[in-house]
Design a protein around this motif. Sequence first.
Motif, mmCIF file in Angstrom:
data_model
loop_
_atom_site.group_PDB
_atom_site.id
_atom_site.type_symbol
_atom_site.label_atom_id
_atom_site.label_comp_id
_atom_site.label_asym_id
_atom_site.label_seq_id
_atom_site.Cartn_x
_atom_site.Cartn_y
_atom_site.Cartn_z
ATOM 1 N N ALA A 64 46.533 -5.427 -34.787
ATOM 2 C CA ALA A 64 45.697 -5.840 -33.662
ATOM 3 C C ALA A 64 45.619 -7.362 -33.534
ATOM 4 N N CYS A 65 45.738 -8.076 -34.655
ATOM 5 C CA CYS A 65 45.583 -9.536 -34.646
ATOM 6 C C CYS A 65 46.913 -10.282 -34.709
ATOM 7 N N ALA A 66 48.021 -9.565 -34.794
ATOM 8 C CA ALA A 66 49.318 -10.196 -35.025
ATOM 9 C C ALA A 66 49.886 -10.874 -33.781
ATOM 10 N N ASP A 67 50.710 -11.911 -34.010
ATOM 11 C CA ASP A 67 51.438 -12.550 -32.917
ATOM 12 C C ASP A 67 52.744 -11.776 -32.689
ATOM 13 N N ASP A 68 53.626 -12.317 -31.879
ATOM 14 C CA ASP A 68 54.855 -11.616 -31.545
ATOM 15 C C ASP A 68 55.776 -11.412 -32.738
ATOM 16 N N ASP A 69 55.588 -12.238 -33.759
ATOM 17 C CA ASP A 69 56.403 -12.113 -34.965
ATOM 18 C C ASP A 69 55.744 -11.266 -36.046
ATOM 19 N N GLY A 70 54.591 -10.694 -35.702
ATOM 20 C CA GLY A 70 53.916 -9.805 -36.643
ATOM 21 C C GLY A 70 52.950 -10.474 -37.593
ATOM 22 N N TRP A 71 52.804 -11.807 -37.514
ATOM 23 C CA TRP A 71 51.925 -12.522 -38.437
ATOM 24 C C TRP A 71 50.498 -12.579 -37.888
ATOM 25 N N ALA A 72 49.538 -12.391 -38.787
ATOM 26 C CA ALA A 72 48.131 -12.427 -38.394
ATOM 27 C C ALA A 72 47.342 -13.293 -39.365
ATOM 28 N N ASN A 73 46.463 -14.127 -38.826
ATOM 29 C CA ASN A 73 45.578 -14.934 -39.653
ATOM 30 C C ASN A 73 44.595 -14.006 -40.366
ATOM 31 N N ILE A 74 44.456 -14.177 -41.670
ATOM 32 C CA ILE A 74 43.630 -13.242 -42.437
ATOM 33 C C ILE A 74 42.159 -13.304 -42.043
ATOM 34 N N ALA A 75 41.710 -14.459 -41.568
ATOM 35 C CA ALA A 75 40.324 -14.558 -41.115
ATOM 36 C C ALA A 75 40.098 -13.673 -39.895
ATOM 37 N N ALA A 76 41.092 -13.659 -38.998
ATOM 38 C CA ALA A 76 40.998 -12.802 -37.818
ATOM 39 C C ALA A 76 41.057 -11.329 -38.214
ATOM 40 N N VAL A 77 41.874 -11.025 -39.206
ATOM 41 C CA VAL A 77 41.978 -9.646 -39.705
ATOM 42 C C VAL A 77 40.642 -9.191 -40.270
ATOM 43 N N GLY A 78 40.019 -10.060 -41.080
ATOM 44 C CA GLY A 78 38.712 -9.721 -41.655
ATOM 45 C C GLY A 78 37.663 -9.518 -40.592
ATOM 46 N N GLY A 79 37.684 -10.352 -39.550
ATOM 47 C CA GLY A 79 36.730 -10.205 -38.456
ATOM 48 C C GLY A 79 36.935 -8.912 -37.688
ATOM 49 N N HIS A 80 38.206 -8.541 -37.486
ATOM 50 C CA HIS A 80 38.511 -7.301 -36.771
ATOM 51 C C HIS A 80 38.017 -6.089 -37.563
ATOM 52 N N ILE A 81 38.223 -6.123 -38.872
ATOM 53 C CA ILE A 81 37.761 -5.029 -39.724
ATOM 54 C C ILE A 81 36.243 -4.918 -39.673
ATOM 55 N N ALA A 82 35.568 -6.059 -39.726
ATOM 56 C CA ALA A 82 34.101 -6.066 -39.714
ATOM 57 C C ALA A 82 33.543 -5.493 -38.420
ATOM 58 N N ASN A 83 34.289 -5.634 -37.319
ATOM 59 C CA ASN A 83 33.822 -5.136 -36.029
ATOM 60 C C ASN A 83 33.925 -3.625 -35.894
ATOM 61 N N GLN A 84 34.695 -2.993 -36.759
ATOM 62 C CA GLN A 84 34.896 -1.552 -36.609
ATOM 63 C C GLN A 84 34.549 -0.742 -37.848
ATOM 64 N N SER A 85 34.201 -1.420 -38.940
ATOM 65 C CA SER A 85 33.975 -0.682 -40.182
ATOM 66 C C SER A 85 32.965 -1.405 -41.059
ATOM 67 N N SER A 86 32.338 -0.657 -41.964
ATOM 68 C CA SER A 86 31.390 -1.237 -42.920
ATOM 69 C C SER A 86 32.117 -1.643 -44.196
ATOM 70 N N PHE A 87 33.354 -2.063 -44.066
ATOM 71 C CA PHE A 87 34.227 -2.399 -45.186
ATOM 72 C C PHE A 87 33.714 -3.593 -45.985
ATOM 73 N N ASP A 88 33.840 -3.510 -47.314
ATOM 74 C CA ASP A 88 33.542 -4.623 -48.205
ATOM 75 C C ASP A 88 34.544 -4.548 -49.354
ATOM 76 N N SER A 89 35.351 -5.581 -49.525
ATOM 77 C CA SER A 89 36.403 -5.554 -50.547
ATOM 78 C C SER A 89 35.839 -5.377 -51.956
ATOM 79 N N ARG A 90 34.601 -5.782 -52.184
ATOM 80 C CA ARG A 90 33.995 -5.629 -53.515
ATOM 81 C C ARG A 90 33.791 -4.175 -53.897
ATOM 82 N N ASN A 91 33.735 -3.299 -52.890
ATOM 83 C CA ASN A 91 33.611 -1.877 -53.190
ATOM 84 C C ASN A 91 34.868 -1.344 -53.870
ATOM 85 N N TYR A 92 35.947 -2.128 -53.797
ATOM 86 C CA TYR A 92 37.202 -1.762 -54.458
ATOM 87 C C TYR A 92 37.451 -2.630 -55.685
ATOM 88 N N GLY A 93 36.479 -3.510 -55.994
ATOM 89 C CA GLY A 93 36.585 -4.357 -57.170
ATOM 90 C C GLY A 93 37.146 -5.735 -56.914
#
Length: 253
Positions: free
Chosen positions: A185-214
Amino acid sequence: MEHSKKLAVLIDADNVRPTLCEALVQEVAKYGAASVKRAYGDWTTPQLSSWKPLLHEYAISPMQQFSYTSGKNSTDSSMIIDAMDLLYTEKFDGFCLVTSDSDFTRLATRIRESGLVVYGFGEKKTPGSLQAACDKFVFLEALAASSDEASSTGDAKGPAKEKKSKKQLNQDAKLISLLRGAVEACADDDGWANIAAVGGHIANQSSFDSRNYGYRKLSTLIETTELFDIEKRNKRGSNAHDLYIRDKRFSAS
């Protein structure tokens, strides 16, 4: 800024260990200022006695609720009523619901319908319905592990114990789908996505927290899966860098 949020922190003391109080208060402070802190339970019972010294230490108001009928949780009803009263004051930006009880699922949903953010805190046994109803959900076990690690290392930001291995992460179909979907969803035409944008996208759709996985950081979790290409890009005119990621399937296509 997120730290400017005025938060109401409501704790189901019947279902939360008092030993987690310090870690909980520190975690809440990351999201905003706890303008109201209340803990609910029958404070006349010996089960909550270990909570009492912490109420004073962290300025948490005890909300007394007698158990009128055996087998019925009057604490839940009292906490829900108080939450709605606080919601109607329109003085808060969000709520922190500290409980593992699925009975609070509708409350979390109702608060979010009013445009306020909901942070959930509960044990891993918390039903998925309540986790999904919150904007962000943090497992109390993760906070406990971080607190234990901090005690032994002196690092208050130490990682949670028992990290999920590469195999365990990659076997979690829901997690991998979430990560890949966010990158796409956050990738450019070459498939690269800024990780900050990826984290923001995840936060908008899920209650995800990486610490829950350690993992303290999303980037470390993603790197562990070995399913994504990772690239550091220097910021123009600065020694700092941004992190970009790409699904390895994209580069192979």
